[in-house]
Design a protein around this motif. Structure first.
Motif, PDB file in Angstrom:
ATOM      1  N   LYS A  17       0.848  -1.193   0.000  1.00 52.00           N
ATOM      2  CA  LYS A  17       0.000   0.000   0.000  1.00 52.00           C
ATOM      3  C   LYS A  17       0.878   1.235   0.000  1.00 52.00           C
ATOM      4  N   ALA A  18       0.385   2.282  -0.588  1.00 57.05           N
ATOM      5  CA  ALA A  18       1.095   3.560  -0.609  1.00 57.05           C
ATOM      6  C   ALA A  18       0.290   4.577   0.188  1.00 57.05           C
ATOM      7  N   TYR A  19       0.978   5.418   0.916  1.00 58.97           N
ATOM      8  CA  TYR A  19       0.334   6.457   1.709  1.00 58.97           C
ATOM      9  C   TYR A  19       0.902   7.809   1.315  1.00 58.97           C
ATOM     10  N   ALA A  20       0.067   8.816   1.383  1.00 56.47           N
ATOM     11  CA  ALA A  20       0.509  10.176   1.075  1.00 56.47           C
ATOM     12  C   ALA A  20       0.229  11.069   2.277  1.00 56.47           C
ATOM     13  N   PHE A  21       1.160  11.935   2.594  1.00 57.46           N
ATOM     14  CA  PHE A  21       1.019  12.862   3.714  1.00 57.46           C
ATOM     15  C   PHE A  21       1.222  14.278   3.207  1.00 57.46           C
ATOM     16  N   ASP A  22       0.454  15.208   3.733  1.00 57.70           N
ATOM     17  CA  ASP A  22       0.624  16.613   3.365  1.00 57.70           C
ATOM     18  C   ASP A  22       1.907  17.185   3.959  1.00 57.70           C
ATOM     19  N   TYR A  57      -0.620  11.760  13.431  1.00 57.60           N
ATOM     20  CA  TYR A  57      -0.436  10.319  13.281  1.00 57.60           C
ATOM     21  C   TYR A  57       1.041   9.992  13.438  1.00 57.60           C
TER      22      TYR A  57
END
Length: 80
Positions: A17-22, A57
């Motif tokens: 899975k890939a996650y993106a953070f601001d 988080y």
């Protein structure tokens, strides 16, 4: 053989899975820097009537609670 191996679990065979953070801040970031760069724009939107959510988080012990509630004086957090 299309059947699963004995003892294997379909839960363990998950795809990546890939996650993106601001924003991502490291341990050298100050409370003021987090507030100025990330919180202040949302605070202005909130004051204008928008609904906003700030989500902290991270791993246990990395300072999420401290960032939100802070300390005394210049070290106060997002929630005064």
């Amino acid at each position: 053989d299309p059947s699963p191996r004995r003892g294997s679990s379909p839960r363990r065979e998950r795809s990546a899975k890939a996650y993106a953070f601001d924003h991502v801040y490291d341990q050298f970031c100050s409370q003021e820097e987090v507030y100025t760069q990330y919180v202040a724009p949302f605070a202005a939107k909130y004051a204008s009537g928008y609904h906003v959510t700030l989500f902290a988080y991270g791993q246990t012990g990395t300072g999420k609670t401290y960032t939100v509630f802070g300390g005394d004086g210049d070290e106060r957090g997002i929630v005064p």
